[in-house]
Design a protein around this motif. Structure first.
Motif, mmCIF file in Angstrom:
data_model
loop_
_atom_site.group_PDB
_atom_site.id
_atom_site.type_symbol
_atom_site.label_atom_id
_atom_site.label_comp_id
_atom_site.label_asym_id
_atom_site.label_seq_id
_atom_site.Cartn_x
_atom_site.Cartn_y
_atom_site.Cartn_z
ATOM 1 N N SER A 155 -16.251 -4.141 1.755
ATOM 2 C CA SER A 155 -15.142 -3.354 1.225
ATOM 3 C C SER A 155 -15.113 -2.024 1.966
ATOM 4 N N VAL A 156 -13.939 -1.665 2.460
ATOM 5 C CA VAL A 156 -13.798 -0.495 3.330
ATOM 6 C C VAL A 156 -12.805 0.490 2.723
ATOM 7 N N ALA A 157 -13.209 1.749 2.637
ATOM 8 C CA ALA A 157 -12.323 2.813 2.185
ATOM 9 C C ALA A 157 -11.804 3.575 3.399
ATOM 10 N N THR A 158 -10.491 3.792 3.433
ATOM 11 C CA THR A 158 -9.868 4.559 4.515
ATOM 12 C C THR A 158 -9.287 5.840 3.932
ATOM 13 N N GLU A 159 -8.529 6.576 4.742
ATOM 14 C CA GLU A 159 -7.878 7.783 4.262
ATOM 15 C C GLU A 159 -6.924 7.494 3.102
ATOM 16 N N HIS A 160 -6.311 6.294 3.111
ATOM 17 C CA HIS A 160 -5.208 6.034 2.205
ATOM 18 C C HIS A 160 -5.402 4.849 1.251
ATOM 19 N N THR A 161 -6.391 3.999 1.508
ATOM 20 C CA THR A 161 -6.477 2.775 0.708
ATOM 21 C C THR A 161 -7.869 2.173 0.811
ATOM 22 N N MET A 162 -8.041 1.001 0.240
ATOM 23 C CA MET A 162 -9.247 0.202 0.417
ATOM 24 C C MET A 162 -8.824 -1.205 0.822
ATOM 25 N N PHE A 163 -9.639 -1.847 1.662
ATOM 26 C CA PHE A 163 -9.365 -3.225 2.038
ATOM 27 C C PHE A 163 -10.680 -3.970 2.179
ATOM 28 N N MET A 194 0.836 -1.187 0.000
ATOM 29 C CA MET A 194 0.000 0.000 0.000
ATOM 30 C C MET A 194 0.878 1.248 0.000
ATOM 31 N N GLY A 195 0.543 2.247 -0.817
ATOM 32 C CA GLY A 195 1.287 3.479 -0.782
ATOM 33 C C GLY A 195 0.724 4.395 0.283
ATOM 34 N N VAL A 196 1.313 4.347 1.461
ATOM 35 C CA VAL A 196 0.800 5.118 2.589
ATOM 36 C C VAL A 196 1.667 6.349 2.797
ATOM 37 N N PRO A 197 1.072 7.534 2.824
ATOM 38 C CA PRO A 197 1.867 8.763 2.957
ATOM 39 C C PRO A 197 2.345 9.010 4.372
ATOM 40 N N ASN A 198 3.168 10.047 4.500
ATOM 41 C CA ASN A 198 3.615 10.489 5.809
ATOM 42 C C ASN A 198 2.561 11.375 6.449
ATOM 43 N N ILE A 199 2.660 11.521 7.762
ATOM 44 C CA ILE A 199 1.749 12.389 8.498
ATOM 45 C C ILE A 199 2.514 12.988 9.663
ATOM 46 N N GLU A 200 2.103 14.168 10.102
ATOM 47 C CA GLU A 200 2.756 14.800 11.246
ATOM 48 C C GLU A 200 2.044 14.405 12.527
ATOM 49 N N ILE A 201 2.770 13.769 13.440
ATOM 50 C CA ILE A 201 2.240 13.352 14.737
ATOM 51 C C ILE A 201 3.202 13.856 15.813
ATOM 52 N N SER A 202 2.683 14.620 16.754
ATOM 53 C CA SER A 202 3.491 15.141 17.872
ATOM 54 C C SER A 202 4.737 15.860 17.368
ATOM 55 N N GLY A 203 4.577 16.598 16.282
ATOM 56 C CA GLY A 203 5.674 17.383 15.760
ATOM 57 C C GLY A 203 6.668 16.611 14.928
ATOM 58 N N LYS A 204 6.407 15.323 14.660
ATOM 59 C CA LYS A 204 7.310 14.496 13.876
ATOM 60 C C LYS A 204 6.611 14.032 12.600
ATOM 61 N N ILE A 205 7.349 13.926 11.510
ATOM 62 C CA ILE A 205 6.815 13.393 10.262
ATOM 63 C C ILE A 205 7.066 11.890 10.273
ATOM 64 N N VAL A 206 5.987 11.102 10.254
ATOM 65 C CA VAL A 206 6.105 9.649 10.364
ATOM 66 C C VAL A 206 5.229 8.981 9.309
ATOM 67 N N LYS A 207 5.478 7.703 9.065
ATOM 68 C CA LYS A 207 4.621 6.917 8.180
ATOM 69 C C LYS A 207 3.274 6.687 8.859
ATOM 70 N N ASP A 208 2.212 6.876 8.106
ATOM 71 C CA ASP A 208 0.878 6.681 8.662
ATOM 72 C C ASP A 208 0.397 5.250 8.430
ATOM 73 N N SER A 209 -0.600 4.850 9.210
ATOM 74 C CA SER A 209 -1.234 3.547 9.023
ATOM 75 C C SER A 209 -2.369 3.665 8.015
ATOM 76 N N ALA A 210 -2.515 2.635 7.204
ATOM 77 C CA ALA A 210 -3.627 2.598 6.254
ATOM 78 C C ALA A 210 -4.967 2.419 6.952
#
Length: 220
Positions: free
Chosen positions: A89-97, A1-17
């Protein structure tokens, strides 16, 4: 899955799908002439696993059976054609599963609960492979999110854990023993002191690492 980065607690991290569910569609029932055939062998084992957690992703079933995706997928389609399982079938912020469920099980209340079930199923598939005599059940309450209860024999005898899977923006349930947040940064900042925690990405990405090494704990 191509999951983008997100800012959490001031840090840029990989987000969960599976951080935020947006929409959900229940599959239409398509029953073939096989409906009168009785399931056996691996079909029955798949139904058993689905009945324990109520809903599982294909990847979780592949992990449980140490099998190929194509084989499990074909078995699920066969069970669907026989009227024994269904999927959403479920759509999330970043993908479908897709989640698979026994035909007589209620579908998730919404896409957010489907994301919870997906990650509870991921944890279950890892724990079932590593913990002997594991007992597992979902805890449902109309006024609270779905949780899981895991009972097993630990170093000091029988242990019972309540597992909460807060999705982004949800308040952690106070009675939980273990929390699974979308990212470890959210887990560190939101898990109550003295409780265990992990993240979606810790569970999904660290293949080969024992489950107990993927669980962290706040000091009291």
């Amino acid at each position: 899955m191509g999951v983008p980065n997100i800012e959490i607690s001031g840090k840029i991290v990989k987000d969960s799908a599976f951080a935020i569910g947006r929409s959900m569609v229940v599959s239409k029932r398509q029953v073939s002439s096989e409906i009168n055939l009785y399931p056996s062998g691996m079909d029955l084992e798949i139904l058993k696993m689905l009945s324990i957690n109520e809903a599982l992703m294909l990847n979780s079933l592949v992990r449980l059976f140490d099998s190929y995706r194509t084989k499990i997928d074909k078995l699920l389609i066969k069970l669907s054609n026989r009227g024994l399982v269904k999927n959403v079938s479920v759509a999330t912020e970043h993908t479908m599963f897709k989640l698979w469920l026994p035909m007589d099980t209620k579908v998730p209340r919404n896409a957010q609960e489907a994301c919870r079930l997906a990650m509870l199923g991921t944890f279950f598939s890892l724990a079932f492979k590593e913990i002997p005599n594991l007992q597992w059940r979902l805890i449902r309450n109309n006024k609270a999110p779905v949780l899981a209860e895991m009972t097993f024999i630990g170093k000091n005898g029988e242990e019972k854990w309540i597992i909460d899977v807060p999705r982004r923006g949800e308040k952690p349930q106070e009675k939980a023993t273990l929390y699974i947040f979308p990212t470890i940064e959210e887990a560190v900042s939101l898990t109550p002191k003295g409780r265990r925690f992990t993240s979606d990405l810790f569970l999904l990405k660290n293949a080969g690492t024992p489950l107990n090494k993927r669980l962290l704990e706040h000091s009291n």
